[in-house]
Design an enzyme around this catalytic site. Structure first.
Site, mmCIF file in Angstrom:
data_model
loop_
_atom_site.group_PDB
_atom_site.id
_atom_site.type_symbol
_atom_site.label_atom_id
_atom_site.label_comp_id
_atom_site.label_asym_id
_atom_site.label_seq_id
_atom_site.Cartn_x
_atom_site.Cartn_y
_atom_site.Cartn_z
ATOM 1 N N ASP A 140 0.817 -1.213 0.000
ATOM 2 C CA ASP A 140 0.000 0.000 0.000
ATOM 3 C C ASP A 140 0.849 1.262 0.000
ATOM 4 O OD1 ASP A 140 -2.745 -0.683 -0.191
ATOM 5 O OD2 ASP A 140 -2.731 -1.437 1.856
ATOM 6 N N THR A 162 -23.165 -3.468 6.747
ATOM 7 C CA THR A 162 -22.599 -2.166 7.080
ATOM 8 C C THR A 162 -23.066 -1.706 8.449
ATOM 9 O OG1 THR A 162 -22.345 -1.474 4.777
ATOM 10 C CG2 THR A 162 -22.567 0.269 6.417
ATOM 11 N N CYS A 172 16.623 -6.741 -10.911
ATOM 12 C CA CYS A 172 17.210 -7.424 -9.758
ATOM 13 C C CYS A 172 17.615 -8.856 -10.130
ATOM 14 C CB CYS A 172 16.246 -7.384 -8.574
ATOM 15 S SG CYS A 172 17.048 -7.742 -6.988
ATOM 16 N N GLU A 198 24.182 -17.804 -4.839
ATOM 17 C CA GLU A 198 22.942 -17.997 -4.081
ATOM 18 C C GLU A 198 22.286 -19.320 -4.450
ATOM 19 O OE1 GLU A 198 18.523 -15.905 -3.461
ATOM 20 O OE2 GLU A 198 19.842 -15.232 -5.078
ATOM 21 N N HIS A 240 15.532 -1.760 -8.368
ATOM 22 C CA HIS A 240 14.096 -1.908 -8.635
ATOM 23 C C HIS A 240 13.524 -0.579 -9.139
ATOM 24 C CE1 HIS A 240 13.320 -5.926 -6.902
ATOM 25 N NE2 HIS A 240 14.363 -5.642 -6.143
ATOM 26 N N GLU A 276 10.895 0.002 -10.707
ATOM 27 C CA GLU A 276 9.433 0.074 -10.614
ATOM 28 C C GLU A 276 8.962 0.886 -9.417
ATOM 29 O OE1 GLU A 276 10.497 -4.009 -8.710
ATOM 30 O OE2 GLU A 276 11.268 -2.656 -10.255
#
EC number: 6.3.4.2
Length: 549
Positions: free
Chosen positions: A71, A192, A381, A405, A507, A509
């Site tokens: 978010d 509600t 990445c 890795e 990154h 984005e």
């Protein structure tokens, strides 16, 4: 002094509180108010950095290196305001802080309890955002659903907050759902009513109700909801399902949300400047020819795992008057069916970030396909790391090359652990995180796209290009187009003689915005358009971005 808005949700989870918070932030900013938005997450993890994308979705990284809820990406994209680690709070981080204080003796031997110590820590975090951001309005989204046990300390804290600042300096917004029952042909208000009743039992009376629905809400129904819930009819705000999240601010503006909130907060309702945002939504709804983009990933079953990547592609398509035709391609499926089959007809390929062995061979096969068939390619990445591995194996003659890795015993660790990560034991919050500068090499595709000598990008990784192989790669045709300022770390690579082939360790984005797409994503869409008949790509590039104030 800052004013405060608290957004809660009821009836169901994932009801859109984050988009409501981001949209309100956009509307307030359009009226000249400075805004900061924070998320209170009720899970016990200290942060989402070690959580599975299948459970949590994307991990969004802030400028200061916090691993946060997705978010926060919405907050940044809608308000064009950078958030920080202060804007992401979890139950785990609250308890960790309180327990550390208890161990230090900060409570002078007192009994440490949920009330007042946990709720007090939550309130302190909210005040800290206000004091550090210099915001006129601080918007706080409370994760979860009213009635959840996990959310109770947060709800109690925002109830207590009323005593901190006074009733005229805060507003409570409750987002709820009006389900439609097909057999009766009615929108039902009882869920509600019960949700608001639960909220009021805690001591919180909402000032504004935002009612999610898939169809129009009549004035009679709004009066009924307002009457049962103790909210003025004008403050019952319909929020109908939208064709794009970027249309939501315009919908809520039309329904009067910002006017009602400003009235509760005793703030002036200045003229709103949403013209550029309207232009953006209009372009989104009236795109040009579609471009087929393959997103090759490990977590494609959950679209939210790559949320910022998808949004960045959409931003670039808006700028280039293109329609995004996104194809989700499972990397493991490529291993079974072949890249040529699954990527046939694609105009561009994106390989985003990730961790672990699963699907890596499929990503490598997709990258080889894009390279050999001259399909525009962007790696992010792990996408850059797999591009390096693909070149090492198939062009540089390094049989068995891979990342340390993935295989500690590889004869050719073309990707290896960063030196500063050698003695790190804990997984959470220990990667190379946050913003770092990148120096762009002159005469490269990257320089054409960025137009700057130094750029600043957000990182989240432990592994990096192994410089022991740099000369071999350069001699075999690879181009290192971006490095750390000291030249030590390879941050960006590209290929000569290819229409568009570039990959970055960072990154990008996370920095893309609706009216200002990231240069790498816009370059990818432009290159994809070049594959279309009568491509308008270059002419569109000259138009520039939409300036959203």
């Amino acid at each position: 002094m800052a004013k405060f808005v608290f957004i809660t949700g009821g009836v169901v989870s994932s009801i859109g509180k984050g988009i409501v918070a981001a949209s309100l932030g956009r509307l307030l900013k359009s009226r000249g108010y400075n805004v900061s938005i924070l998320k209170l997450d009720p899970y016990l993890n200290v942060d989402p950095g070690t959580m599975s994308p299948f459970q949590h979705g994307e991990v969004f990284v802030t400028e200061d290196g916090a691993e946060t809820d997705l978010d926060l990406g919405h907050y940044e994209r809608f308000t064009d305001t950078a958030m920080s680690r202060l804007n992401s709070v979890t139950t785990g981080s609250i308890y960790q802080s309180v327990i550390n204080k208890e161990r230090r003796g900060d409570y002078n031997g007192g009994t440490v309890q949920v009330i007042p110590h946990i709720t007090g820590e939550i309130r302190e975090r909210i005040h800290r955002v206000a004091s550090n951001s210099n915001a006129d309005v601080v918007i706080t989204e409370i994760g979860g659903t009213v009635g959840d046990i996990e959310s109770l300390p947060f709800l109690e804290a925002i109830r207590e907050f009323r005593e901190d600042v006074g009733r005229n300096d805060l507003a409570y917004i409750h987002v709820t759902l009006l389900p439609f029952i097909g057999t009766s042909g009615e929108l039902k208000t009882k869920p509600t009513q019960h949700s608001v009743k639960e909220l009021r039992s805690i001591g919180i009376q909402p000032d504004v109700l935002i009612c999610r629905s898939d169809r129009d809400i009549s004035d009679d129904l709004k009066r009924k909801i307002g009457g049962f819930c103790g909210v003025p009819t004008r403050a019952v705000i319909p929020s109908l399902d939208a064709d794009s999240i970027y249309a939501v601010p315009l919908i809520l503006e039309q329904e009067g949300l910002c006017r009602e909130v400003l009235d509760v907060l005793n703030l002036t309702d200045h003229d709103s400047d949403m013209a550029a945002w309207e232009q953006l939504v209009n372009k989104l709804r009236n795109p040009g020819p579609s471009v087929k983009i393959a997103l090759v990933g490990k977590y494609v079953q959950l679209n939210d795992a790559y949320l910022s990547v998808v949004e960045a592609l959409q931003h670039a398509c808006i700028a280039q008057d293109a329609s995004l035709d996104l194809h989700w391609v499972c990397a493991e499926q490529i291993e079974a069916d072949g890249a040529d089959t699954l990527l046939r007809g694609m105009d561009a390929v994106v390989v985003p970030g990730g961790f672990g062995n699963r699907g890596v061979d499929g990503k490598i096969a997709a990258i080889r396909c894009a390279r050999e068939q001259r399909v525009p390619f962007l790696g992010l990445c792990l996408g850059m790391q797999t591009a390096v591995i693909e070149w090492a194996r198939n062009q540089a003659g390094l049989t068995g090359a891979t990342s340390a890795e993935l295989d500690e015993n590889t004869p050719h660790p073309v990707i290896h652990l960063l030196p500063e990560q050698q003695d790190v034991v804990d997984l959470g919050g220990t990667m190379r995180l946050g913003v770092y500068p990148c120096r762009i090499a002159p005469g490269t595709l990257a320089q054409r796209l960025y137009g700057d000598e130094v750029v600043y990008e957000r990182h989240r990784h432990r592994y990096e290009f192994n410089n022991s192989y740099r000369n071999l790669f350069l001699e075999s045709g690879y181009v290192v187009s971006g490095t750390s300022p000291d030249g030590r770390l390879v941050e960006l690579i590209e290929l000569k003689g290819h229409p568009f082939f570039t990959a970055c360790q960072y990154h990008p984005e996370f920095l893309s915005r609706p009216g200002q797409p990231h240069p790498l994503f816009r370059g990818l869409i432009e290159a994809a358009q070049q594959r279309l008949p009568d491509s308008p790509a270059e002419a569109l590039r000259q138009q520039g971005d939409i300036a959203i104030p």
